[in-house]
Design a protein around this motif. Structure first.
Motif, PDB file in Angstrom:
ATOM      1  N   ARG A  87       0.835  -1.204   0.000  1.00  0.00           N
ATOM      2  CA  ARG A  87       0.000   0.000   0.000  1.00  0.00           C
ATOM      3  C   ARG A  87       0.872   1.257   0.000  1.00  0.00           C
ATOM      4  NH1 ARG A  87      -3.426  -1.262   5.290  1.00  0.00           N
ATOM      5  NH2 ARG A  87      -1.276  -1.684   5.940  1.00  0.00           N
ATOM      6  N   MET A  88       0.309   2.343  -0.520  1.00  0.00           N
ATOM      7  CA  MET A  88       1.030   3.606  -0.514  1.00  0.00           C
ATOM      8  C   MET A  88       1.339   4.038   0.915  1.00  0.00           C
ATOM      9  SD  MET A  88      -0.167   7.394  -1.844  1.00  0.00           S
ATOM     10  CE  MET A  88      -1.474   7.486  -0.607  1.00  0.00           C
ATOM     11  N   GLN A  89       2.584   4.437   1.143  1.00  0.00           N
ATOM     12  CA  GLN A  89       2.993   4.987   2.422  1.00  0.00           C
ATOM     13  C   GLN A  89       3.860   6.223   2.165  1.00  0.00           C
ATOM     14  OE1 GLN A  89       4.059   2.033   5.620  1.00  0.00           O
ATOM     15  NE2 GLN A  89       4.249   0.662   3.864  1.00  0.00           N
ATOM     16  N   PHE A  90       3.929   7.097   3.151  1.00  0.00           N
ATOM     17  CA  PHE A  90       4.733   8.300   2.958  1.00  0.00           C
ATOM     18  C   PHE A  90       5.109   8.932   4.287  1.00  0.00           C
ATOM     19  CE2 PHE A  90       0.212   9.437   2.306  1.00  0.00           C
ATOM     20  CZ  PHE A  90       0.010  10.307   3.369  1.00  0.00           C
ATOM     21  N   ILE A  91       6.221   9.644   4.260  1.00  0.00           N
ATOM     22  CA  ILE A  91       6.642  10.556   5.318  1.00  0.00           C
ATOM     23  C   ILE A  91       7.261  11.759   4.611  1.00  0.00           C
ATOM     24  CG2 ILE A  91       8.063  10.921   7.374  1.00  0.00           C
ATOM     25  CD1 ILE A  91       8.181   7.900   7.753  1.00  0.00           C
ATOM     26  N   TYR A  92       6.650  12.896   4.766  1.00  0.00           N
ATOM     27  CA  TYR A  92       7.195  14.135   4.199  1.00  0.00           C
ATOM     28  C   TYR A  92       6.603  15.311   4.954  1.00  0.00           C
ATOM     29  CZ  TYR A  92       2.738  14.530   1.636  1.00  0.00           C
ATOM     30  OH  TYR A  92       1.401  14.621   1.307  1.00  0.00           O
ATOM     31  N   ASP A  93       7.130  16.502   4.716  1.00  0.00           N
ATOM     32  CA  ASP A  93       6.628  17.711   5.356  1.00  0.00           C
ATOM     33  C   ASP A  93       5.715  18.456   4.397  1.00  0.00           C
ATOM     34  OD1 ASP A  93       8.284  16.981   7.433  1.00  0.00           O
ATOM     35  OD2 ASP A  93       9.841  18.458   6.952  1.00  0.00           O
ATOM     36  N   THR A  94       4.666  19.050   4.947  1.00  0.00           N
ATOM     37  CA  THR A  94       3.686  19.743   4.123  1.00  0.00           C
ATOM     38  C   THR A  94       3.431  21.150   4.638  1.00  0.00           C
ATOM     39  OG1 THR A  94       1.432  19.629   3.206  1.00  0.00           O
ATOM     40  CG2 THR A  94       1.720  18.851   5.458  1.00  0.00           C
ATOM     41  N   ARG A  95       3.075  22.016   3.722  1.00  0.00           N
ATOM     42  CA  ARG A  95       2.593  23.357   4.037  1.00  0.00           C
ATOM     43  C   ARG A  95       1.286  23.531   3.280  1.00  0.00           C
ATOM     44  NH1 ARG A  95       5.605  29.155   2.592  1.00  0.00           N
ATOM     45  NH2 ARG A  95       3.740  30.467   2.874  1.00  0.00           N
ATOM     46  N   ARG A  96       0.196  23.714   3.996  1.00  0.00           N
ATOM     47  CA  ARG A  96      -1.141  23.754   3.393  1.00  0.00           C
ATOM     48  C   ARG A  96      -1.416  25.141   2.825  1.00  0.00           C
ATOM     49  NH1 ARG A  96      -2.172  18.414   2.691  1.00  0.00           N
ATOM     50  NH2 ARG A  96      -1.888  17.228   4.621  1.00  0.00           N
ATOM     51  N   ILE A  97      -0.843  25.421   1.656  1.00  0.00           N
ATOM     52  CA  ILE A  97      -0.991  26.748   1.068  1.00  0.00           C
ATOM     53  C   ILE A  97      -2.410  27.013   0.579  1.00  0.00           C
ATOM     54  CG2 ILE A  97       1.425  27.102   0.498  1.00  0.00           C
ATOM     55  CD1 ILE A  97       0.861  26.124  -2.310  1.00  0.00           C
ATOM     56  N   ALA A  98      -3.181  25.954   0.307  1.00  0.00           N
ATOM     57  CA  ALA A  98      -4.577  26.167  -0.086  1.00  0.00           C
ATOM     58  C   ALA A  98      -5.350  26.821   1.056  1.00  0.00           C
ATOM     59  CB  ALA A  98      -5.225  24.838  -0.474  1.00  0.00           C
ATOM     60  N   PHE A  99      -5.054  26.431   2.282  1.00  0.00           N
ATOM     61  CA  PHE A  99      -5.711  27.035   3.444  1.00  0.00           C
ATOM     62  C   PHE A  99      -5.313  28.499   3.576  1.00  0.00           C
ATOM     63  CE2 PHE A  99      -5.664  28.194   7.968  1.00  0.00           C
ATOM     64  CZ  PHE A  99      -6.989  27.971   8.297  1.00  0.00           C
ATOM     65  N   GLU A 100      -4.035  28.798   3.361  1.00  0.00           N
ATOM     66  CA  GLU A 100      -3.586  30.186   3.426  1.00  0.00           C
ATOM     67  C   GLU A 100      -4.348  31.033   2.412  1.00  0.00           C
ATOM     68  OE1 GLU A 100       0.976  28.680   4.353  1.00  0.00           O
ATOM     69  OE2 GLU A 100       0.621  30.135   2.747  1.00  0.00           O
ATOM     70  N   HIS A 101      -4.563  30.456   1.229  1.00  0.00           N
ATOM     71  CA  HIS A 101      -5.281  31.172   0.173  1.00  0.00           C
ATOM     72  C   HIS A 101      -6.740  31.390   0.560  1.00  0.00           C
ATOM     73  CE1 HIS A 101      -6.690  32.301  -3.805  1.00  0.00           C
ATOM     74  NE2 HIS A 101      -7.533  31.301  -3.791  1.00  0.00           N
ATOM     75  N   GLU A 102      -7.376  30.340   1.078  1.00  0.00           N
ATOM     76  CA  GLU A 102      -8.805  30.415   1.403  1.00  0.00           C
ATOM     77  C   GLU A 102      -9.089  31.389   2.543  1.00  0.00           C
ATOM     78  OE1 GLU A 102      -9.682  26.364   2.216  1.00  0.00           O
ATOM     79  OE2 GLU A 102      -9.673  25.761   0.100  1.00  0.00           O
ATOM     80  N   THR A 103      -8.153  31.493   3.483  1.00  0.00           N
ATOM     81  CA  THR A 103      -8.358  32.361   4.644  1.00  0.00           C
ATOM     82  C   THR A 103      -7.689  33.725   4.487  1.00  0.00           C
ATOM     83  OG1 THR A 103      -6.427  31.389   5.733  1.00  0.00           O
ATOM     84  CG2 THR A 103      -8.561  30.392   6.191  1.00  0.00           C
ATOM     85  N   SER A 104      -7.092  33.958   3.308  1.00  0.00           N
ATOM     86  CA  SER A 104      -6.412  35.229   3.019  1.00  0.00           C
ATOM     87  C   SER A 104      -5.281  35.504   3.998  1.00  0.00           C
ATOM     88  CB  SER A 104      -7.424  36.394   3.033  1.00  0.00           C
ATOM     89  OG  SER A 104      -8.417  36.204   2.046  1.00  0.00           O
ATOM     90  N   GLN A 105      -4.677  34.442   4.528  1.00  0.00           N
ATOM     91  CA  GLN A 105      -3.535  34.589   5.441  1.00  0.00           C
ATOM     92  C   GLN A 105      -2.234  34.517   4.629  1.00  0.00           C
ATOM     93  OE1 GLN A 105      -4.054  31.528   8.391  1.00  0.00           O
ATOM     94  NE2 GLN A 105      -5.518  32.732   9.553  1.00  0.00           N
ATOM     95  N   ARG A 106      -2.026  35.492   3.792  1.00  0.00           N
ATOM     96  CA  ARG A 106      -0.833  35.503   2.947  1.00  0.00           C
ATOM     97  C   ARG A 106       0.414  35.672   3.795  1.00  0.00           C
ATOM     98  NH1 ARG A 106       0.206  36.101  -2.510  1.00  0.00           N
ATOM     99  NH2 ARG A 106       2.312  36.864  -2.989  1.00  0.00           N
ATOM    100  N   ILE A 107       1.339  34.719   3.689  1.00  0.00           N
ATOM    101  CA  ILE A 107       2.561  34.730   4.479  1.00  0.00           C
ATOM    102  C   ILE A 107       3.741  35.241   3.656  1.00  0.00           C
ATOM    103  CG2 ILE A 107       4.201  33.265   5.741  1.00  0.00           C
ATOM    104  CD1 ILE A 107       1.790  31.449   6.410  1.00  0.00           C
ATOM    105  N   ASP A 108       3.846  34.766   2.431  1.00  0.00           N
ATOM    106  CA  ASP A 108       4.948  35.118   1.549  1.00  0.00           C
ATOM    107  C   ASP A 108       4.525  34.814   0.119  1.00  0.00           C
ATOM    108  OD1 ASP A 108       5.146  32.321   1.292  1.00  0.00           O
ATOM    109  OD2 ASP A 108       6.739  32.191   2.781  1.00  0.00           O
ATOM    110  N   MET A 109       5.449  34.840  -0.820  1.00  0.00           N
ATOM    111  CA  MET A 109       5.113  34.586  -2.221  1.00  0.00           C
ATOM    112  C   MET A 109       4.488  33.212  -2.421  1.00  0.00           C
ATOM    113  SD  MET A 109       7.546  34.593  -5.606  1.00  0.00           S
ATOM    114  CE  MET A 109       7.404  36.331  -5.972  1.00  0.00           C
ATOM    115  N   VAL A 110       4.890  32.226  -1.641  1.00  0.00           N
ATOM    116  CA  VAL A 110       4.370  30.866  -1.800  1.00  0.00           C
ATOM    117  C   VAL A 110       2.865  30.821  -1.561  1.00  0.00           C
ATOM    118  CG1 VAL A 110       4.532  28.501  -0.913  1.00  0.00           C
ATOM    119  CG2 VAL A 110       6.601  29.858  -1.222  1.00  0.00           C
ATOM    120  N   SER A 111       2.366  31.695  -0.701  1.00  0.00           N
ATOM    121  CA  SER A 111       0.919  31.755  -0.448  1.00  0.00           C
ATOM    122  C   SER A 111       0.131  32.069  -1.708  1.00  0.00           C
ATOM    123  CB  SER A 111       0.601  32.820   0.608  1.00  0.00           C
ATOM    124  OG  SER A 111       1.275  32.581   1.818  1.00  0.00           O
TER     125      SER A 111
END
Length: 238
Positions: A87-111
């Protein structure tokens, strides 16, 4: 401001994509966009580790690369991918930029990536490369693979998700093949048919379903593997 490169030969990219339904597109963003976005990813310190491995499923906020919540670092230290589990498995780090966009919490260019990837300019580009006018929106997250992290083989299928194509926009400087973190496509014979080493400002795009994996980043890799990843979709879904 995020922008596509001005010298992309869309007709040639369309012909190349049609051959195998997957493609690596070098230099997809303007040089200024790629450099600024990469610097923002490197400076960001609000990542969460995302784990689905060895029977464990969790997502934990990080601070200085360790669990932000006291007592939770042990969860991360004990997380292991089971190499015998199909089965698919994973370990990685994430930044939920979609949430930043939806809540207008712009942090930097990546937002700004969700808005950029759903702009007329980028969606028209994606439709032209794939030859698929069904694409009507894109989902996105920022990912960071640190040494030892990986994503095992899967094909991105999911009921009702509307996934047409997957993409990985690599934003890691000066990566080498020895450091792992490659996007690979296994064949039916068990061998690797094709692999894309992380290339700065390179966009990998491929049709869904298609088996693929991200090889483990080497424990001796001197830096992290950064990317913006997601799917080009039709209809509802994230």
């Amino acid at each position: 401001m995020l922008a596509l490169a001005s010298d992309l030969d869309v007709a040639a990219l369309n012909r190349a994509f049609a051959e195998r339904r997957r493609l690596r597109i070098p230099g997809v963003l303007s040089p200024a966009s790629a450099a600024a976005a990469t610097s923002a990813l490197e400076a960001f310190d609000g990542w969460s580790v995302c784990v689905a491995a060895g029977g464990e499923h969790f997502e934990l906020p990080l601070k200085d690369r360790r669990a932000a919540e006291p007592g939770k670092q042990g969860w991360i230290d004990q997380a292991r991918i089971d190499g015998t589990d199909p089965r698919m498995q994973f370990i990685y780090d994430t930044r939920r930029i979609a949430f930043e966009h939806e809540t207008s919490q712009r942090i930097d260019m990546v937002s700004g990536f969700p808005a950029f990837l759903n702009s007329a300019a980028f969606l028209d580009f994606a439709r032209a490369v794939t030859g698929d006018d069904r694409i009507d929106h894109a989902s996105a997250q920022a990912t960071r693979y640190r040494p030892g992290q990986a994503l095992t083989t899967h094909d991105d299928t999911g009921i009702g998700t509307g996934r047409l194509y997957a993409y990985v926009l690599n934003l890691t400087r000066e990566w080498t093949v020895d450091w792992g973190g490659a996007l690979i496509f296994p064949g039916e014979d068990g061998h690797i048919e094709q692999g894309f080493v992380p290339t700065f400002n390179g966009l990998n795009i491929f049709a869904v379903p298609m088996k693929h994996a991200v090889t483990q980043v080497a424990t001796f890799a001197p830096r992290d593997r950064y990317a913006i990843t997601g799917w080009l979709r039709i209809g509802e879904g994230n």
